[in-house]
Design an enzyme around this catalytic site. Structure first.
Site, short mmCIF file in Angstrom:
data_model
loop_
_atom_site.label_atom_id
_atom_site.label_comp_id
_atom_site.label_asym_id
_atom_site.label_seq_id
_atom_site.Cartn_x
_atom_site.Cartn_y
_atom_site.Cartn_z
CE LYS A 186 -1.96 2.92 2.65
NZ LYS A 186 -1.96 4.25 1.97
CB ALA A 242 1.46 9.00 15.24
N GLY A 244 3.04 4.17 13.02
CA GLY A 244 3.78 2.81 13.32
C GLY A 244 3.45 2.28 14.58
CD GLU A 261 12.92 0.10 8.58
OE1 GLU A 261 13.61 0.63 9.34
OE2 GLU A 261 13.06 -1.29 8.79
CB CYS A 295 13.01 9.45 7.77
SG CYS A 295 13.93 8.27 6.85
CD GLU A 395 10.25 12.85 10.96
OE1 GLU A 395 9.17 12.49 11.43
OE2 GLU A 395 10.97 12.48 10.40
P1 NAD Z 1 2.46 8.43 7.73
O1 NAD Z 1 2.92 7.68 9.03
O2 NAD Z 1 1.51 9.53 8.04
O3 NAD Z 1 1.83 7.57 6.67
C1 NAD Z 1 2.88 6.45 6.17
C2 NAD Z 1 1.65 5.60 5.44
O4 NAD Z 1 0.99 5.05 6.48
C3 NAD Z 1 1.01 6.12 4.44
O5 NAD Z 1 0.78 5.18 3.44
C4 NAD Z 1 -0.52 6.20 5.18
O6 NAD Z 1 -1.52 6.19 4.20
C5 NAD Z 1 -0.35 5.09 6.07
N1 NAD Z 1 -1.42 5.07 7.16
C6 NAD Z 1 -1.80 6.08 7.78
N2 NAD Z 1 -2.58 5.82 8.73
C7 NAD Z 1 -2.73 4.27 8.75
C8 NAD Z 1 -3.30 3.34 9.59
N3 NAD Z 1 -4.09 3.75 10.70
N4 NAD Z 1 -2.88 2.13 9.51
C9 NAD Z 1 -1.96 1.73 8.47
N5 NAD Z 1 -1.71 2.66 7.54
C10 NAD Z 1 -1.84 3.98 7.87
O7 NAD Z 1 3.78 9.09 7.23
P2 NAD Z 1 3.97 9.98 6.24
O8 NAD Z 1 3.46 11.60 6.54
O9 NAD Z 1 3.45 9.48 4.83
O10 NAD Z 1 5.60 10.28 5.96
C11 NAD Z 1 6.61 10.85 6.86
C12 NAD Z 1 7.03 9.84 7.97
O11 NAD Z 1 7.73 8.93 7.30
C13 NAD Z 1 7.98 10.73 8.67
O12 NAD Z 1 7.84 10.59 10.18
C14 NAD Z 1 9.31 10.17 8.22
O13 NAD Z 1 10.53 10.11 9.25
C15 NAD Z 1 8.84 8.68 7.92
N6 NAD Z 1 9.76 7.94 6.96
C16 NAD Z 1 10.87 7.15 7.76
C17 NAD Z 1 11.70 6.28 6.90
C18 NAD Z 1 12.62 5.46 7.64
O14 NAD Z 1 13.38 4.70 6.84
N7 NAD Z 1 12.82 5.19 8.82
C19 NAD Z 1 11.79 6.67 5.73
C20 NAD Z 1 10.94 7.52 5.03
C21 NAD Z 1 9.98 8.17 5.77
#
Ligand code: NAD
Length: 493
Positions: A186, A242, A244, A261, A295, A395
């Protein structure tokens, strides 16, 4: 000048995009769609089907159906197919570059020089590694003939964010596919284009139907349905802490192993013995890379007091020189943020930071590049002050850094470790003994020396504490994360 679209990209964007399930295009049962926007000008790129539990069910069923045949292939047979996929991805590299730049708003030169080629390399790395892997390991136990037998889990689920859609797709799924699992992805609902395009290419290259499935949808419906699906045997999530937590909780209820991650708030510790201008320029580049939506980037800059003033001056100069513009313009160094929502988030943080007493070195705020009427642009920002400011603690995910002054080595290591994030930090010094000491003291998955952002296949990358758990990516061990060990033992008479 805006790069003209390739014929393949024009064609790809000319009709609404559907999910990819069991090797075929699938529309959502309820007909739901959403617009995918170009953040560089706010225009609609294409409409995409938005899925939910029904489409996730279909994708998991397809992945489960494909698993026996895919996992039964010998590693070298799978590797041949995966290399063919890599060949075809390379053939369509220019199209992938454009889709990534158009959809994320990232500078096309960055997508071309890094995101797409480095992503494809991941597939070759894990395909080659799978051929070397020992899937049956003898155990030397007295009076027992025993071995560890390794086999893939089954259908694995992946949820990705929007900042590096193609690279993260590859870092996540390649080890799982190479070790014989099938996958359901997804992608972010904001940036699904390169993932859908890559899935089509993979199928055209001969990846069997159902081995790679993609369901586009928003998080609380499609993402949550995938994370909680009883047919998924292993889950991987990349995104915010959050969300995660929610994914981890869903997996915990099903007792499904889960890799997380998550976000970061990286520090760069700069000692007095560096080339000040060179390091200031590199760190300015780190926060403007992908418009700060990275990130692991360095957003807390801890500068030795002896060089602080000069460093701040040089960093501000470098940031002011950054060419802001549309992602598809080859002159652009920093594109827009991915969405208006993200722009509001970044501007909101800067306002709260200032209200909380931070000194403003570079104000940031909205940007309006010449000749561009719309789009989600911001200027780089630099704040300074005490480390309890919200902009130093949370962040932001934009081109912003927070400056702190230090004198003492032990104290600065303590300051780095004050936050619960633990993804990536860097230390800058000509004294490598000191640099290594500081690198070891910083609690994080990654400590880089005299650079920020060091990536290679074989070099593990992951986070600790609030930044993640479950093993990270890109290491040989990542391959084994997708394999379940089984002890086979027979007592000897
Ligand atoms: P997000 O957590 O809002 O969304 C990530 C994904 O989760 C999206 O596909 C979203 O649709 C999905 N999602 C949202 N709610 C959900 C739920 N209840 N259940 C399951 N899936 C759900 O993050 P974002 O705003 O898309 O990305 C930014 C974040 O990602 C930042 O915190 C960044 O640091 C992190 N990030 C981490 C890494 C790493 O390798 N550690 C890499 C890239 C980004």
């Amino acid at each position: 000048m805006i790069t003209p679209l390739t014929p393949n990209v024009s064609r790809f964007l000319s009709t609404p995009l559907l999910h990819c399930v069991g090797g075929k295009s699938l529309a959502s049962a309820d007909g739901a769609t959403a617009q995918v926007l170009n953040p560089s000008d706010g225009s609609i790129l294409v409409n995409v089907s938005m899925g939910g539990p029904a489409e996730v069910d279909a994708a998991v069923a397809a992945a489960r159906k494909a698993f026996p045949a895919w996992s039964a292939l010998r590693p070298n047979e799978r590797a041949v197919i995966l290399h063919r996929v890599a060949d075809r991805l390379e053939k369509f590299q220019a199209d992938l570059v454009q889709l990534e730049s158009l959809n994320v708003g990232k500078a096309i030169t960055a997508a071309e020089g890094y995101d797409i080629p480095f992503g494809i390399q991941c597939l070759r790395y894990f395909a080659d590694l799978s051929v070397q892997a020992q899937m049956s390991v003898p155990l030397a136990i007295k009076n027992i003939e025993a071995r560890t037998y390794l086999s893939p889990y089954g259908a694995c689920g992946f949820v990705f964010p929007w900042n590096f859609p193609f690279i993260l797709l590859m870092w996540g799924t390649c080890p799982a596919l190479a070790s014989g699992n099938t996958v359901v992805v997804k992608p972010s609902e904001v940036t699904p284009l390169s993932t859908l395009f890559a899935a089509r290419i993979a199928i055209e290259a001969g990846l069997p139907e159902g081995v790679l499935n993609v369901v586009v949808g928003d998080g609380p419906t499609a993402g949550a349905a995938l994370s909680a699906h009883p047919g998924i045997k292993r889950m991987s999530f990349t995104g915010s802490p959050a969300v995660g937590r929610k994914v981890g909780e869903a997996c915990g209820r099903n007792l499904v192993p889960c890799k997380l991650e998550l976000g970061g708030k990286g520090a760069a510790v700069v000692f007095e013995d560096v080339d000040v201008e060179a390091v200031a320029t590199q760190l300015a580049g780190a926060i403007t890379l992908n418009t700060g939506q990275v990130c692991c980037t360095a957003t807390r800059w801890m500068i030795h007091e002896k060089i602080y003033d000069k460093f701040v001056d040089k960093a501000a100069q470098a940031l002011k020189r950054t060419r802001i513009g549309p992602g598809m313009d080859r002159e652009t160094q920093m594109g827009p943020l991915v969405s208006e929502t993200q722009r509001q988030r970044v501007l909101g943080y800067l306002e709260r930071g200032r209200a909380g007493g931070a000194a403003v070195v570079l104000e940031g705020g909205r940007a309006a590049p010449k000749g561009v009427e719309k789009g989600f642009y911001v200027q780089p920002a630099l704040l300074a002050g005490p480390d309890d400011n919200v902009c130093c603690q949370e962040e932001i995910f934009g081109p912003c850094a927070y400056l702190l002054r230090f004198r003492d080595e032990d104290a600065v290591v303590g300051q780095v470790n004050k936050l619960s994030y633990g993804l990536a930090n860097s230390v800058w010094s000509g004294d490598l003994r000191r640099a290594n000491r500081v690198a070891e003291g910083m609690v994080a998955g990654n400590s880089w020396i005299n650079a920020h952002n060091v990536f290679a296949y074989g070099l593990p990358y992951g986070g600790v504490n609030l930044s993640g758990t479950g093993g990270g990516v890109n290491s040989p061990e990542t391959f084994y994360d997708y394999i379940r060990p089984q002890t086979i033992a027979r007592p000897l008479a």
